[in-house]
Design a protein around this motif. Structure first.
Motif, short mmCIF file in Angstrom:
data_model
loop_
_atom_site.label_atom_id
_atom_site.label_comp_id
_atom_site.label_asym_id
_atom_site.label_seq_id
_atom_site.Cartn_x
_atom_site.Cartn_y
_atom_site.Cartn_z
N PHE A 23 0.77 -1.21 -0.04
CA PHE A 23 0.07 0.01 -0.11
C PHE A 23 0.86 1.08 0.04
N GLU A 24 2.06 1.15 -0.51
CA GLU A 24 2.85 2.29 -0.49
C GLU A 24 2.93 3.07 -1.84
N TYR A 25 3.06 2.23 -2.95
CA TYR A 25 3.13 2.53 -4.24
C TYR A 25 4.06 3.42 -4.49
N THR A 26 5.50 3.47 -3.78
CA THR A 26 6.38 4.45 -3.98
C THR A 26 7.17 4.33 -5.54
N ASN A 27 6.96 3.02 -6.18
CA ASN A 27 7.87 2.68 -7.36
C ASN A 27 6.65 3.24 -8.45
#
Length: 103
Positions: A23-27
């Motif tokens: 749930f971070e979706y940093t990429n």
């Protein structure tokens, strides 16, 4: 992608994971969005462009959002003006022939 490995990044039908998400979706790259009011395109953060909604989750009688890399229930069961009932979430993805659900 559904039926993933433990990272959620690679398809793997041989392990015990159906879906994984941090749930971070940093990429994820920024996305281009169109504003119908102004007629202009702008770029937004991937998660912001989704209204902070997690991937592959369909909510009824409540809403889940991603906040600081964690799921947060934005509306609890007292918010039931749509149809009444308890909050429920379906995890799956929309396919051309309907919703593919994880069991």
């Amino acid at each position: 992608m559904l039926d993933t490995d433990y990272t959620g990044k690679n398809q793997n039908t041989t392990d015990d994971y159906l879906y994984a998400d941090n749930f971070e979706y940093t990429n994820e790259e920024d996305v281009t969005v169109y504003n119908a009011t102004t007629g202009k395109e702008t770029t937004e953060n991937y998660l912001v462009s989704r209204g902070n909604e997690p991937r592959y989750m369909l909510d009824t009688h409540g809403a889940w959002i991603v906040e600081n890399g964690q799921l947060k229930q934005e509306n609890d069961s007292s918010v039931n003006q749509w149809n009444g009932g308890d909050p429920a979430t379906i995890v799956g993805r929309l396919a051309l022939d309907g919703l593919q659900r994880l069991h």
